[in-house]
Design an enzyme around this catalytic site. Structure first.
Site, mmCIF file in Angstrom:
data_model
loop_
_atom_site.group_PDB
_atom_site.id
_atom_site.type_symbol
_atom_site.label_atom_id
_atom_site.label_comp_id
_atom_site.label_asym_id
_atom_site.label_seq_id
_atom_site.Cartn_x
_atom_site.Cartn_y
_atom_site.Cartn_z
ATOM 1 N N TYR A 190 0.756 -1.177 0.134
ATOM 2 C CA TYR A 190 0.033 -0.020 -0.062
ATOM 3 C C TYR A 190 0.806 1.398 -0.228
ATOM 4 C CZ TYR A 190 -3.418 3.608 1.373
ATOM 5 O OH TYR A 190 -4.076 4.754 1.355
ATOM 6 N N LYS A 230 1.275 4.338 -2.787
ATOM 7 C CA LYS A 230 1.268 5.887 -2.517
ATOM 8 C C LYS A 230 2.544 6.757 -2.672
ATOM 9 C CE LYS A 230 -3.149 6.006 -1.804
ATOM 10 N NZ LYS A 230 -4.229 6.521 -2.965
HETATM 11 N N1 LIG Z 1 -9.479 6.878 4.655
HETATM 12 C C1 LIG Z 1 -8.247 7.063 4.730
HETATM 13 O O1 LIG Z 1 -7.820 6.911 6.094
HETATM 14 C C2 LIG Z 1 -7.348 7.415 3.528
HETATM 15 C C3 LIG Z 1 -5.975 7.806 4.116
HETATM 16 C C4 LIG Z 1 -5.163 8.274 3.128
HETATM 17 C C5 LIG Z 1 -5.420 8.024 1.827
HETATM 18 N N2 LIG Z 1 -6.745 7.703 1.469
HETATM 19 C C6 LIG Z 1 -6.976 7.587 -0.120
HETATM 20 O O2 LIG Z 1 -8.091 8.360 -0.199
HETATM 21 C C7 LIG Z 1 -8.762 7.558 -1.352
HETATM 22 C C8 LIG Z 1 -10.340 7.497 -1.175
HETATM 23 O O3 LIG Z 1 -10.517 6.538 -0.004
HETATM 24 P P1 LIG Z 1 -11.787 6.297 0.995
HETATM 25 O O4 LIG Z 1 -11.026 6.512 2.229
HETATM 26 O O5 LIG Z 1 -12.715 7.469 0.552
HETATM 27 O O6 LIG Z 1 -12.209 5.075 0.647
HETATM 28 P P2 LIG Z 1 -13.667 4.281 0.461
HETATM 29 O O7 LIG Z 1 -14.494 5.095 1.455
HETATM 30 O O8 LIG Z 1 -13.467 2.929 0.697
HETATM 31 O O9 LIG Z 1 -13.907 4.736 -1.242
HETATM 32 C C9 LIG Z 1 -13.046 4.248 -2.222
HETATM 33 C C10 LIG Z 1 -13.890 4.542 -3.505
HETATM 34 O O10 LIG Z 1 -12.987 4.208 -4.392
HETATM 35 C C11 LIG Z 1 -13.993 3.380 -5.539
HETATM 36 N N3 LIG Z 1 -13.116 2.184 -6.005
HETATM 37 C C12 LIG Z 1 -12.226 1.209 -5.438
HETATM 38 N N4 LIG Z 1 -11.851 0.441 -6.247
HETATM 39 C C13 LIG Z 1 -12.306 1.016 -7.476
HETATM 40 C C14 LIG Z 1 -11.911 0.488 -8.854
HETATM 41 N N5 LIG Z 1 -11.353 -0.598 -9.038
HETATM 42 N N6 LIG Z 1 -12.499 1.095 -9.786
HETATM 43 C C15 LIG Z 1 -13.136 2.276 -9.630
HETATM 44 N N7 LIG Z 1 -13.727 2.741 -8.395
HETATM 45 C C16 LIG Z 1 -12.960 2.153 -7.238
HETATM 46 C C17 LIG Z 1 -14.893 2.761 -4.658
HETATM 47 O O11 LIG Z 1 -16.049 2.798 -5.368
HETATM 48 P P3 LIG Z 1 -16.593 1.301 -5.810
HETATM 49 O O12 LIG Z 1 -16.764 0.283 -4.803
HETATM 50 O O13 LIG Z 1 -18.143 1.627 -6.098
HETATM 51 O O14 LIG Z 1 -15.953 0.949 -7.130
HETATM 52 C C18 LIG Z 1 -15.063 3.962 -3.559
HETATM 53 O O15 LIG Z 1 -16.078 5.023 -4.241
HETATM 54 C C19 LIG Z 1 -7.971 6.272 -1.625
HETATM 55 O O16 LIG Z 1 -7.042 6.902 -2.826
HETATM 56 C C20 LIG Z 1 -7.198 6.160 -0.183
HETATM 57 O O17 LIG Z 1 -5.982 5.484 -0.697
HETATM 58 C C21 LIG Z 1 -7.584 7.510 2.163
#
Ligand SMILES: NC(=O)c1ccc[n+]([C@@H]2O[C@H](COP(=O)([O-])OP(=O)(O)OC[C@H]3O[C@@H](n4cnc5c(N)ncnc54)[C@H](OP(=O)(O)O)[C@@H]3O)[C@@H](O)[C@H]2O)c1
Length: 258
Positions: free
Chosen positions: A159, A163
């Site tokens: 992961y 990033k």
């Molecule tokens: N939450 C944290 O603590 C955190 C921290 C640092 C960075 N981030 C980053 O922020 C971003 C968003 O994360 P989040 O926390 O909002 O996660 P989340 O609530 O799980 O949402 C992830 C989104 O990505 C979509 N997705 C996943 N795989 C996909 C695929 N193969 N094709 C198209 N869409 C896809 C999902 O939609 P579907 O399932 O409908 O496709 C969902 O809308 C990510 O890049 C993550 O690495 C998150």
């Protein structure tokens, strides 16, 4: 401050968490949207809500970003006018597991690399030629990195690597697009309470919940506001990198729990 009213933004991963919050705040500020994700029912619900609540135009693309031909096909289904995107938010991303390398599952590595790294490349590859040809005055790519792209932690091997790669691609793009004056930013959150940990630990919801125990994590809206901030800077100002953590978190693995 630049307005995003009537600009066209493509948001990947718009059905949940940060992407959904971003879609909402962008619609609230008058942007038209192209929302991409796999879950069609959630995309449709969001489309209906944003259109009726904010009067903006919302297009949905049901697409698995890991699949290069699906990404190509989805993008080519847009009208020539709708391919001229002002703001691309590369948000779709995920983590699976927190295993030491020797215990890791190849399918988990593939999923993270294919989504977070290759998916980001596939969609950016489609959007960029149109930005360069038609949208230089307003074009902006905003990538979702992570504190995991600044420092690693045990079990974060793949992961974190994805990033770190997002960070490398962001920096490289910023240089490559300088001659076109296209903005490139990365927004790098620490712990945000979304579905992220439930996707990371799909068979253990207690483990997922415990990620946030004893701290007040960020919420998706905190990050969406930061993304909006990046997108609304005056034309001469580019936010290169924005790192945001909960107050209780100082680095990937250094936090205080009550
Ligand atoms: N939450 C944290 O603590 C955190 C921290 C640092 C960075 N981030 C980053 O922020 C971003 C968003 O994360 P989040 O926390 O909002 O996660 P989340 O609530 O799980 O949402 C992830 C989104 O990505 C979509 N997705 C996943 N795989 C996909 C695929 N193969 N094709 C198209 N869409 C896809 C999902 O939609 P579907 O399932 O409908 O496709 C969902 O809308 C990510 O890049 C993550 O690495 C998150």
């Amino acid at each position: 401050m630049e307005s995003i009213k009537n600009k066209l933004a493509l948001i990947t991963g718009a059905t949940a968490g940060i992407g959904k919050a971003c879609a909402t705040i962008f619609a609230q500020n008058g942007a038209n949207l192209i929302l991409l994700a796999r879950r069609e029912n959630l995309l449709n619900e969001l489309q209906q809500r944003l259109q009726s609540e904010f009067g903006v135009r919302v297009i949905t693309l049901v697409c698995d970003i890991r699949n290069s031909s699906e990404v190509k096909k989805s993008f080519s289904s847009l009208s020539e006018e709708d391919k001229k995107i002002d703001i691309l938010i590369n948000n779709a991303g995920m983590a699976r597991g927190i295993d030491k390398l020797q215990d890791g599952l190849v399918e988990n590595w593939d999923e993270m690399i294919d989504t977070n790294l290759k998916g980001l490349l596939y969609i950016t590859h489609e959007v960029l030629p149109y930005m360069i040809a038609f949208k230089k005055e307003t074009a902006h790519i905003i990538n979702l990195g992570s504190t995991a792209g600044h420092e690693v932690y045990p079990g974060g091997n793949v992961y974190c690597a994805t990033k770190f790669a997002v960070k490398a691609i962001t920096k490289s793009l910023r240089m490559e697009l300088l001659e076109h004056q296209i903005k490139v930013s990365t927004v790098d959150p620490g712990m945000v309470e979304t579905d992220f940990s439930y996707v990371r630990f799909p068979d253990d919801s207690t483990k997922a919940k415990n990620v946030y125990s004893g701290i007040t994590p960020l919420v998706a809206e905190d990050i969406a506001e930061a993304i909006l901030f990046c997108a609304t800077r005056p034309k001469h100002a580019n936010i290169n990198e924005l790192v945001i953590t909960p107050t209780a978190q100082a680095s990937s693995n250094f936090l205080v729990r009550k």
